[in-house]
Design a protein around this motif. Structure first.
Motif, PDB file in Angstrom:
ATOM      1  N   THR A  12      -6.541   5.655   5.774  1.00 36.98           N
ATOM      2  CA  THR A  12      -5.276   6.254   6.196  1.00 36.98           C
ATOM      3  C   THR A  12      -5.051   7.575   5.463  1.00 36.98           C
ATOM      4  O   THR A  12      -5.235   7.673   4.247  1.00 36.98           O
ATOM      5  N   GLU A  13      -4.639   8.592   6.220  1.00 42.19           N
ATOM      6  CA  GLU A  13      -4.317   9.896   5.648  1.00 42.19           C
ATOM      7  C   GLU A  13      -2.807  10.102   5.705  1.00 42.19           C
ATOM      8  O   GLU A  13      -2.185   9.910   6.756  1.00 42.19           O
ATOM      9  N   LEU A  14      -2.216  10.480   4.568  1.00 38.73           N
ATOM     10  CA  LEU A  14      -0.770  10.687   4.478  1.00 38.73           C
ATOM     11  C   LEU A  14      -0.484  12.100   4.006  1.00 38.73           C
ATOM     12  O   LEU A  14      -1.195  12.635   3.147  1.00 38.73           O
ATOM     13  N   PRO A  15       0.567  12.734   4.533  1.00 33.64           N
ATOM     14  CA  PRO A  15       0.914  14.091   4.093  1.00 33.64           C
ATOM     15  C   PRO A  15       1.595  14.085   2.726  1.00 33.64           C
ATOM     16  O   PRO A  15       2.327  13.158   2.384  1.00 33.64           O
ATOM     17  N   VAL A  16       1.347  15.121   1.957  1.00 31.61           N
ATOM     18  CA  VAL A  16       1.998  15.296   0.659  1.00 31.61           C
ATOM     19  C   VAL A  16       2.944  16.489   0.762  1.00 31.61           C
ATOM     20  O   VAL A  16       2.519  17.602   1.114  1.00 31.61           O
ATOM     21  N   GLY A  17       4.222  16.266   0.487  1.00 29.68           N
ATOM     22  CA  GLY A  17       5.194  17.352   0.543  1.00 29.68           C
ATOM     23  C   GLY A  17       5.005  18.318  -0.612  1.00 29.68           C
ATOM     24  O   GLY A  17       4.619  17.921  -1.730  1.00 29.68           O
ATOM     25  N   ILE A  18       5.277  19.584  -0.362  1.00 25.56           N
ATOM     26  CA  ILE A  18       5.082  20.616  -1.388  1.00 25.56           C
ATOM     27  C   ILE A  18       5.881  20.315  -2.642  1.00 25.56           C
ATOM     28  O   ILE A  18       5.392  20.466  -3.768  1.00 25.56           O
ATOM     29  N   THR A  19       7.122  19.854  -2.478  1.00 25.90           N
ATOM     30  CA  THR A  19       7.981  19.604  -3.641  1.00 25.90           C
ATOM     31  C   THR A  19       7.553  18.373  -4.443  1.00 25.90           C
ATOM     32  O   THR A  19       7.987  18.187  -5.581  1.00 25.90           O
ATOM     33  N   PHE A  20       6.693  17.524  -3.850  1.00 28.08           N
ATOM     34  CA  PHE A  20       6.263  16.302  -4.535  1.00 28.08           C
ATOM     35  C   PHE A  20       4.854  16.431  -5.118  1.00 28.08           C
ATOM     36  O   PHE A  20       4.438  15.578  -5.904  1.00 28.08           O
TER      37      PHE A  20
ATOM     38  N   LEU B  13       0.827  -1.205   0.000  1.00 31.62           N
ATOM     39  CA  LEU B  13       0.000   0.000   0.000  1.00 31.62           C
ATOM     40  C   LEU B  13       0.863   1.257   0.000  1.00 31.62           C
ATOM     41  O   LEU B  13       0.723   2.121  -0.853  1.00 31.62           O
ATOM     42  N   TYR B  14       1.746   1.334   1.001  1.00 31.54           N
ATOM     43  CA  TYR B  14       2.652   2.476   1.085  1.00 31.54           C
ATOM     44  C   TYR B  14       3.812   2.131   2.019  1.00 31.54           C
ATOM     45  O   TYR B  14       3.783   1.118   2.722  1.00 31.54           O
ATOM     46  N   ALA B  15       4.827   2.971   1.987  1.00 30.91           N
ATOM     47  CA  ALA B  15       6.005   2.786   2.826  1.00 30.91           C
ATOM     48  C   ALA B  15       6.305   4.083   3.559  1.00 30.91           C
ATOM     49  O   ALA B  15       6.118   5.175   3.014  1.00 30.91           O
ATOM     50  N   GLN B  16       6.778   3.946   4.793  1.00 35.10           N
ATOM     51  CA  GLN B  16       7.082   5.104   5.632  1.00 35.10           C
ATOM     52  C   GLN B  16       8.489   4.999   6.184  1.00 35.10           C
ATOM     53  O   GLN B  16       8.896   3.958   6.712  1.00 35.10           O
ATOM     54  N   SER B  17       9.263   6.066   6.050  1.00 27.55           N
ATOM     55  CA  SER B  17      10.597   6.110   6.632  1.00 27.55           C
ATOM     56  C   SER B  17      10.514   6.048   8.155  1.00 27.55           C
ATOM     57  O   SER B  17       9.645   6.681   8.757  1.00 27.55           O
ATOM     58  N   TRP B  18      11.448   5.281   8.746  1.00 18.44           N
ATOM     59  CA  TRP B  18      11.462   5.119  10.199  1.00 18.44           C
ATOM     60  C   TRP B  18      12.920   5.036  10.650  1.00 18.44           C
ATOM     61  O   TRP B  18      13.449   3.980  10.914  1.00 18.44           O
TER      62      TRP B  18
ATOM     63  N   HIS C 186       6.364  12.409  -0.320  1.00 16.20           N
ATOM     64  CA  HIS C 186       6.890  13.129   0.836  1.00 16.20           C
ATOM     65  C   HIS C 186       8.281  12.558   1.088  1.00 16.20           C
ATOM     66  O   HIS C 186       8.585  11.445   0.643  1.00 16.20           O
ATOM     67  N   LYS C 187       9.132  13.290   1.775  1.00 12.58           N
ATOM     68  CA  LYS C 187      10.471  12.763   2.045  1.00 12.58           C
ATOM     69  C   LYS C 187      10.412  11.463   2.839  1.00 12.58           C
ATOM     70  O   LYS C 187      11.351  10.676   2.824  1.00 12.58           O
ATOM     71  N   SER C 188       9.281  11.223   3.508  1.00 10.05           N
ATOM     72  CA  SER C 188       9.161  10.031   4.350  1.00 10.05           C
ATOM     73  C   SER C 188       8.167   8.998   3.824  1.00 10.05           C
ATOM     74  O   SER C 188       7.993   7.949   4.454  1.00 10.05           O
ATOM     75  N   TYR C 189       7.524   9.253   2.680  1.00 11.06           N
ATOM     76  CA  TYR C 189       6.480   8.345   2.229  1.00 11.06           C
ATOM     77  C   TYR C 189       6.586   8.026   0.735  1.00 11.06           C
ATOM     78  O   TYR C 189       6.844   8.904  -0.089  1.00 11.06           O
ATOM     79  N   ILE C 190       6.357   6.742   0.422  1.00 11.27           N
ATOM     80  CA  ILE C 190       6.193   6.263  -0.950  1.00 11.27           C
ATOM     81  C   ILE C 190       4.866   5.525  -0.991  1.00 11.27           C
ATOM     82  O   ILE C 190       4.558   4.741  -0.087  1.00 11.27           O
ATOM     83  N   VAL C 191       4.061   5.763  -2.027  1.00  9.94           N
ATOM     84  CA  VAL C 191       2.750   5.116  -2.094  1.00  9.94           C
ATOM     85  C   VAL C 191       2.569   4.403  -3.424  1.00  9.94           C
ATOM     86  O   VAL C 191       3.206   4.738  -4.428  1.00  9.94           O
TER      87      VAL C 191
END
Length: 240
Positions: free
Chosen positions: A221-229, A158-163, A198-203
């Motif tokens: 699930t709600e995920l943030p979208v970075g301005i540059t992406f 589904l998605y990946a999150q940096s940790w 986002h720098k921390s998310y891939i979907v």
């Protein structure tokens, strides 16, 4: 007299070339046919010159060593040379002869070369110049989870999150924690199926429900979208 084995070194690190060139020079049967510092140059070299044995790095700019192997219809015998252990299991899906972890001791190098020398199929029977044709697309990756190796199907991710120094992989009903950076994971995922938001998310593009402002929804699930992406994301969604 046995035919010489023509070797090609493919690695983006100069130091690795020095070591492998020295090792090759100490084995009578091995002949250094060429040296490339990225996978694209290696492809061009393989079209021009006969090569029997590749000493191939995995992590390289633009195209990784495994992506190079996946792009070739016929490959020479291949010994992977890498500083990373996490690709060991995955690498054998590509039919490699051996997997050497840097720094490479000379006795371990000799053991890998001995596997090539003792293979039942003669090297002279291998195609001299590989033809660049696509293979069937890879549909999964293998990642390390604790002490195990786990295969993750792309259509389940589904998605990946940096940790920190890890990445959380979210699949239906479960989460896997694997020692990868987000950039390393991104390089192993098909760009036509996944996108960095986002720098921390891939979907996974196919799993996106909707985009509301700077919030992306995957199910509940709600995920943030970075301005540059955001711009690339909206363009990809518009054309999907």
């Amino acid at each position: 007299m046995a035919e010489p084995i023509r070797c090609l070194i493919v690695d983006d690190e100069i130091a690795a070339h020095y070591v492998l060139e020295n090792y090759i020079g100490r084995v009578d049967r091995l002949v250094l046919a060429g040296q490339c510092y990225n996978a694209l140059d290696a492809i061009n070299f393989l079209h021009r010159e006969p090569v029997d044995l590749l000493f191939l790095d995995i992590n390289m700019p633009e195209l990784s060593g495994l992506e190079l192997l996946g792009a070739l219809n016929h490959t020479p015998r291949t010994i992977l040379t890498t500083a990373y252990t996490e690709f060991a299991l995955q690498s054998y899906d590509y039919g490699v002869t051996d997997y050497l972890v840097k720094p490479i001791p000379f006795p371990r190098f000799l053991k890998a070369v001995d596997k090539v020398l003792n293979l039942s199929i003669p090297l002279t029977a291998l195609p001299a110049a590989p033809v660049l044709t696509p293979k069937p697309p890879v549909d999964s990756i293998v990642v390390k989870v604790d002490a195990d190796w786990v295969r993750v199907q792309f259509d389940e991710l589904l998605y990946a999150q940096s940790w920190g120094n890890y990445v959380k992989l979210f699949l239906p009903g479960r989460m896997l924690l694997t020692p990868l950076t987000t950039s390393e994971l991104e390089s192993r995922l098909p760009a036509d199926q996944f996108i960095r938001i986002h720098k921390s998310y891939i979907v996974a593009l196919s799993k996106i429900g909707r985009l509301s402002g700077n919030t992306l929804h995957i199910g509940e699930t709600e995920l943030p979208v970075g301005i540059t992406f955001r711009r690339e994301l909206t363009e990809r969604l518009h054309h999907s």
